[in-house]
Write a protein that holds these residues in place. Structure first.
Motif, PDB file in Angstrom:
ATOM      1  N   ASN A 227      40.559 -52.001-140.606  1.00  0.00           N
ATOM      2  CA  ASN A 227      40.910 -51.640-141.523  1.00  0.00           C
ATOM      3  C   ASN A 227      41.497 -52.344-142.427  1.00  0.00           C
ATOM      4  O   ASN A 227      40.921 -51.813-144.181  1.00  0.00           O
ATOM      5  N   ALA A 228      41.931 -53.400-142.507  1.00  0.00           N
ATOM      6  CA  ALA A 228      42.811 -54.160-143.463  1.00  0.00           C
ATOM      7  C   ALA A 228      41.695 -55.316-143.625  1.00  0.00           C
ATOM      8  O   ALA A 228      41.861 -56.066-144.969  1.00  0.00           O
ATOM      9  N   GLY A 229      40.015 -55.591-143.668  1.00  0.00           N
ATOM     10  CA  GLY A 229      39.654 -56.194-144.653  1.00  0.00           C
ATOM     11  C   GLY A 229      39.526 -57.922-143.399  1.00  0.00           C
ATOM     12  O   GLY A 229      38.971 -58.262-144.295  1.00  0.00           O
ATOM     13  N   ASN A 230      40.437 -57.501-142.801  1.00  0.00           N
ATOM     14  CA  ASN A 230      40.233 -59.319-142.520  1.00  0.00           C
ATOM     15  C   ASN A 230      39.298 -59.439-140.551  1.00  0.00           C
ATOM     16  O   ASN A 230      39.468 -61.009-140.448  1.00  0.00           O
ATOM     17  N   THR A 231      38.057 -58.334-140.649  1.00  0.00           N
ATOM     18  CA  THR A 231      36.740 -58.998-140.347  1.00  0.00           C
ATOM     19  C   THR A 231      36.043 -59.062-140.941  1.00  0.00           C
ATOM     20  O   THR A 231      35.509 -59.035-141.976  1.00  0.00           O
ATOM     21  N   ARG A 232      35.208 -60.493-140.231  1.00  0.00           N
ATOM     22  CA  ARG A 232      33.739 -60.866-141.444  1.00  0.00           C
ATOM     23  C   ARG A 232      32.826 -58.880-140.783  1.00  0.00           C
ATOM     24  O   ARG A 232      32.397 -59.127-140.130  1.00  0.00           O
ATOM     25  N   LEU A 233      32.368 -58.774-142.409  1.00  0.00           N
ATOM     26  CA  LEU A 233      31.103 -58.306-142.179  1.00  0.00           C
ATOM     27  C   LEU A 233      29.315 -58.943-141.934  1.00  0.00           C
ATOM     28  O   LEU A 233      28.971 -59.322-143.266  1.00  0.00           O
ATOM     29  N   TYR A 234      28.536 -58.615-141.098  1.00  0.00           N
ATOM     30  CA  TYR A 234      27.679 -59.482-141.351  1.00  0.00           C
ATOM     31  C   TYR A 234      26.674 -58.728-142.148  1.00  0.00           C
ATOM     32  O   TYR A 234      25.722 -57.749-141.133  1.00  0.00           O
ATOM     33  N   LEU A 235      26.662 -58.705-143.558  1.00  0.00           N
ATOM     34  CA  LEU A 235      25.919 -57.376-143.935  1.00  0.00           C
ATOM     35  C   LEU A 235      25.005 -58.121-145.239  1.00  0.00           C
ATOM     36  O   LEU A 235      25.082 -59.554-145.226  1.00  0.00           O
ATOM     37  N   SER A 236      23.422 -57.608-145.059  1.00  0.00           N
ATOM     38  CA  SER A 236      22.866 -58.309-146.673  1.00  0.00           C
ATOM     39  C   SER A 236      21.969 -56.923-147.376  1.00  0.00           C
ATOM     40  O   SER A 236      22.215 -55.638-146.917  1.00  0.00           O
ATOM     41  N   ASP A 237      21.906 -56.667-148.553  1.00  0.00           N
ATOM     42  CA  ASP A 237      21.475 -55.886-148.917  1.00  0.00           C
ATOM     43  C   ASP A 237      21.989 -54.373-149.169  1.00  0.00           C
ATOM     44  O   ASP A 237      21.615 -53.055-148.935  1.00  0.00           O
TER      45      ASP A 237
ATOM     46  N   ILE B  21      41.545 -57.128-153.915  1.00  0.00           N
ATOM     47  CA  ILE B  21      40.123 -57.267-154.054  1.00  0.00           C
ATOM     48  C   ILE B  21      39.560 -58.904-155.111  1.00  0.00           C
ATOM     49  O   ILE B  21      38.501 -58.892-155.370  1.00  0.00           O
ATOM     50  N   PHE B  22      40.349 -59.003-155.698  1.00  0.00           N
ATOM     51  CA  PHE B  22      40.418 -60.962-155.855  1.00  0.00           C
ATOM     52  C   PHE B  22      40.764 -61.980-154.966  1.00  0.00           C
ATOM     53  O   PHE B  22      40.941 -63.139-156.282  1.00  0.00           O
ATOM     54  N   SER B  23      40.695 -61.327-153.452  1.00  0.00           N
ATOM     55  CA  SER B  23      41.247 -62.255-152.676  1.00  0.00           C
ATOM     56  C   SER B  23      39.722 -63.448-152.215  1.00  0.00           C
ATOM     57  O   SER B  23      38.648 -62.445-152.048  1.00  0.00           O
ATOM     58  N   GLN B  24      38.989 -64.086-152.213  1.00  0.00           N
ATOM     59  CA  GLN B  24      37.811 -65.019-152.088  1.00  0.00           C
ATOM     60  C   GLN B  24      37.365 -65.173-150.939  1.00  0.00           C
ATOM     61  O   GLN B  24      36.585 -65.266-150.321  1.00  0.00           O
ATOM     62  N   LYS B  25      38.374 -64.957-150.274  1.00  0.00           N
ATOM     63  CA  LYS B  25      38.101 -65.554-148.440  1.00  0.00           C
ATOM     64  C   LYS B  25      37.449 -63.625-147.935  1.00  0.00           C
ATOM     65  O   LYS B  25      36.802 -63.043-147.614  1.00  0.00           O
ATOM     66  N   GLN B  26      38.440 -62.662-148.928  1.00  0.00           N
ATOM     67  CA  GLN B  26      38.167 -60.778-148.467  1.00  0.00           C
ATOM     68  C   GLN B  26      36.587 -61.036-149.433  1.00  0.00           C
ATOM     69  O   GLN B  26      35.674 -59.844-148.496  1.00  0.00           O
ATOM     70  N   LEU B  27      36.311 -61.064-150.266  1.00  0.00           N
ATOM     71  CA  LEU B  27      35.022 -61.257-150.497  1.00  0.00           C
ATOM     72  C   LEU B  27      33.461 -61.534-150.141  1.00  0.00           C
ATOM     73  O   LEU B  27      32.856 -61.337-149.870  1.00  0.00           O
ATOM     74  N   ARG B  28      33.937 -62.712-149.422  1.00  0.00           N
ATOM     75  CA  ARG B  28      33.403 -63.187-148.040  1.00  0.00           C
ATOM     76  C   ARG B  28      33.455 -63.047-147.328  1.00  0.00           C
ATOM     77  O   ARG B  28      31.969 -62.391-146.433  1.00  0.00           O
ATOM     78  N   ASP B  29      34.806 -62.324-146.537  1.00  0.00           N
ATOM     79  CA  ASP B  29      34.290 -61.423-144.937  1.00  0.00           C
ATOM     80  C   ASP B  29      32.918 -59.893-145.117  1.00  0.00           C
ATOM     81  O   ASP B  29      32.826 -59.773-144.078  1.00  0.00           O
ATOM     82  N   ILE B  30      33.014 -59.672-146.988  1.00  0.00           N
ATOM     83  CA  ILE B  30      32.363 -58.182-146.752  1.00  0.00           C
ATOM     84  C   ILE B  30      30.439 -58.769-147.325  1.00  0.00           C
ATOM     85  O   ILE B  30      30.186 -58.105-147.474  1.00  0.00           O
ATOM     86  N   SER B  31      30.826 -59.575-147.228  1.00  0.00           N
ATOM     87  CA  SER B  31      29.038 -60.341-147.442  1.00  0.00           C
ATOM     88  C   SER B  31      29.090 -60.531-148.574  1.00  0.00           C
ATOM     89  O   SER B  31      27.415 -59.848-149.198  1.00  0.00           O
TER      90      SER B  31
END
Length: 690
Positions: free
Chosen positions: A118-128, A219-229
């Motif tokens: 819920n906090a966005g600390n897991t990576r989402l493997y998504l595209s499109d 919303i400006f965390s590079q890690k969390q931005l990468r985690d949501i692909s």
């Protein structure tokens, strides 16, 4: 000892879960070892006899299942008290230290996993997928419009807080839309046979094809931005704060620094990644943000993969409200064309400089799309179309000769009268669009092309200097909602003493807090409709159909309230802007087209836009019953041939029609399968230059 204590304190601080797990394991190993040794030594020969390893095994089984004590104590009468007490102690202590501790530990891990997700600390493997950074009142409409997409859509929203409320809001919004869209389909299917009904519902019912994920974080965390692909997303939308979110309810010039940081991080990740070409849509609501985003675009080497689009919310909405106040009937047309539902605007790359020739050749072999205009985007040609889907643009059909010929009249523009009631943050943009509209008229018709009266609260009028710098504003009058009789007197003078058509634009104050959203606009609507009703009662011959009311609302739940009044159009501003943002994110280069569509200035791109033409004045003779395809092609040829005589080639493309009864039809799908029968009082929707 001191070093060990120091090392242990570091481990506890850095890895508390690991330390707890190790302690659980060590304690239980020690406990089982001691218990096995005691049970083995206390076993009685002839009744219970076991070595250490048997005792260890039975100790574990007793901890897991108390009934396994029978494996150790086979005869309770012959067993010593010490062994019995020991076994019972092993069961009780083991249930706490082994079973309870292990279950508690792994339960805590699962809870942490859920909270981490819920906090966005897991990576989402998504595209499109579509990424939304930040949240405001337009965000639900962006998600909602994706329901009408032809394929599955995934939306990931990264927000600072309020994830549970946002998730609930989206669930209710999507459910409400699906129910509303399916209600007439289900009703129509009731009279069909069982198999026909199932087939019809399967092909026409709207389903939930949107997977929505909301994550709380930075919303400006590079890690969390990468985690949501984010580098593999098809579009990234960075939203601004609403004016109502400000502490004093007023938008400021200080911008949104967090959104700027999110843009910088996103642009770096996207431009450096190996993903697809992406549009990053940045909402702009203030000059500071506009200036710094332009510096980011010019100062960074973003490459071809990253295209930053600055979406000026106030400007676009101001232009839209101004345009609809001049032609209210376009509200239903734009509601269709701006959405994925039904017909929509699309672009296609082309290699041609001959706009007229391309359109003529296209219409001879395509019946599922209407070509509109050629735009230049970074030196490459793009043609804009109105179609149901992107794939319809390329679907060729057998060429046919022209089946209908029409002749057109030149229809001079009429004087427009607008009464603007209330205010919002887009008032100046509305006035600027009015200025551009007047400037777009022929020079000999600019004087008197538009007459505007503003009715607003004294404070707002003072802030706008009573609109004195706008020569087309004839009056700026005080509005006192608690002493409405003064306003009634003004309306009597403005509406009863003129034979011209008058449009009343009621603005919704977007600085109101969420609980009071649209309250001022709805109150003004009640008073104005009450005035019109009383006027009709006293003057049965009063031509009230010459008065049209356009009400801006921000909350879609108020739509049915507004539509309950006759001759009234509801403009859901957040829905229109949300839909436009969705289209910009999905369709490359459509932004340039929208800039020209909503503006009356040639500096914003192509100036063609949908216009309404009364059938009896637009055609020299009312065309006979025909198909939509024949009408589109005939009007195009007539507009080009008539203009070519004077050296001006300005094609007119029919997008649909509006019946005198108010029914609006926007062409989509196979145009040759749409029957059209026009009357003199009907109006056709024509995309053309002014």
């Amino acid at each position: 000892m001191r070093k060990f204590r120091g090392w242990l304190s570091i481990q506890i601080a850095k890895h508390p879960k690991r330390v707890v797990l190790v302690l659980i394991i060590l304690f239980n190993v020690l406990f089982i070892t001691v218990s096995a040794a005691v049970i083995s030594s206390l076993s009685l020969r002839g009744t219970e006899s076991m070595n250490f390893f048997h005792a260890a095994y039975y100790t574990v089984t007793m901890i897991l299942d108390a009934g396994c004590i029978e494996s150790v104590i086979q005869d309770i009468g012959a067993t010593g008290v010490a062994l019995t007490v020991t076994c019972l102690a092993v069961i009780i202590i083991g249930m706490i230290t082994f079973t309870g501790a292990v279950i508690g530990y792994f339960t805590n891990i699962l809870n942490d996993f859920i909270e981490s997700a819920n906090a966005g600390n897991t990576r989402l493997y998504l595209s499109d997928h579509t990424v939304i950074l930040n949240w405001n009142a337009r965000a639900p409409e962006i998600v909602n419009d994706l329901l009408y997409s032809d394929h599955k859509e995934t939306v990931v929203a990264l927000v600072k807080s309020g994830g549970d409320d946002i998730r609930k809001e989206i669930e209710e919004r999507l459910h409400q839309t699906i129910e509303k869209e399916n209600a007439p389909i289900i009703k129509k299917a009731e009279k069909m046979s069982f198999f026909a009904r199932r087939r019809y519902l399967k092909n026409h019912k709207l389903g939930s094809n949107v997977s929505f994920i909301v994550i709380e974080g930075n919303i400006f965390s590079q890690k969390q931005l990468r985690d949501i692909s984010i580098d593999l997303a098809k579009a990234v939308i960075i939203l601004s704060n609403d004016p109502s979110d400000m502490a004093d309810g007023r938008q400021t010039d200080e911008g949104n620094p967090q959104a700027i940081k999110a843009l910088m991080q996103t642009a770096d990740i996207v431009s450096a990644g190996g993903g697809r070409h992406q549009n990053i849509i940045m909402e702009i609501t203030d000059p500071w943000t506009d200036d710094i985003v332009q510096k980011i675009i010019s100062g960074k080497e973003l490459g071809d993969k990253c295209n930053i689009v600055m979406f000026h919310v106030e400007k676009f909405l101001g232009q839209l409200l101004a345009q609809l106040s001049l032609t209210p009937e376009l509200t239903a047309v734009y509601d269709d064309l701006f959405s994925n539902k039904g017909a929509a605007f699309y672009t296609e790359s082309v290699r041609t400089g001959d706009e007229i020739g391309y359109m003529r050749d296209y219409l001879t072999s395509h019946k599922r799309a209407v070509p509109l205009t050629l735009i230049d985007r970074n030196g490459e040609g793009c043609f804009c179309f109105s179609a149901e889907t992107q794939s319809d643009i390329g679907r060729k059909q057998e060429s046919v000769s022209a089946g209908l010929h029409v002749e057109l009249n030149e229809t001079p523009s009429e004087c427009k009268r607008v009464i603007m009631v209330g205010h919002n943050s887009k008032a100046e943009e509305i006035m600027s669009c009015y200025e551009a509209y007047i400037a777009s008229q022929p020079r000999n018709r600019q004087n008197g092309a538009l007459k505007v009266t503003v009715i607003d609260e004294a404070e707002s009028l003072s802030r706008m200097e009573h609109y004195q710098r706008y020569p087309f504003v004839e009056e700026a009058l005080d509005l006192d909602i608690y002493h409405i009789e003064k306003t009634y007197e003004t309306l009597r003078r403005l509406l009863l003493d003129t034979s011209e058509e008058t449009n009343i634009l009621i603005l919704s104050d977007d600085t109101e807090l969420e609980d009071n959203a649209d309250s001022s606009a709805l109150m003004c609507l009640v008073y104005i409709q009450d005035f019109i009703k009383k006027t009709i009662r006293k003057n049965p011959d009063y031509a009230h159909k010459k008065i049209k009311t356009i009400v801006e609302i921000t909350d879609p739940d108020h739509y049915d309230i507004v539509k309950g009044y006759p001759m009234t159009e509801a403009v859901i501003s957040n829905r229109f802007t949300g839909n436009i943002i969705t289209q910009i994110g999905e369709k490359d280069s459509i932004y340039d087209f929208y800039k020209g569509l909503l503006s009356y200035s040639s500096e914003s791109g192509p100036c063609g836009k949908p216009q309404l033409k009364k059938v009896k004045s637009f055609f020299r003779e009312i065309p006979p019953a025909c198909t939509a395809y024949d009408l589109v092609r005939a009007v195009f040829e007539a507009s080009v041939s008539s203009d070519s005589a004077s050296g001006k080639r300005s094609p007119a493309m029919v997008l649909g029609y509006i019946k005198a009864s108010g029914e609006t039809v926007v062409f989509s799908g196979d145009l040759s399968g749409i029957d059209v029968a026009l009357d003199g009082e009907d109006r056709i929707v024509v995309y053309t230059d002014l």
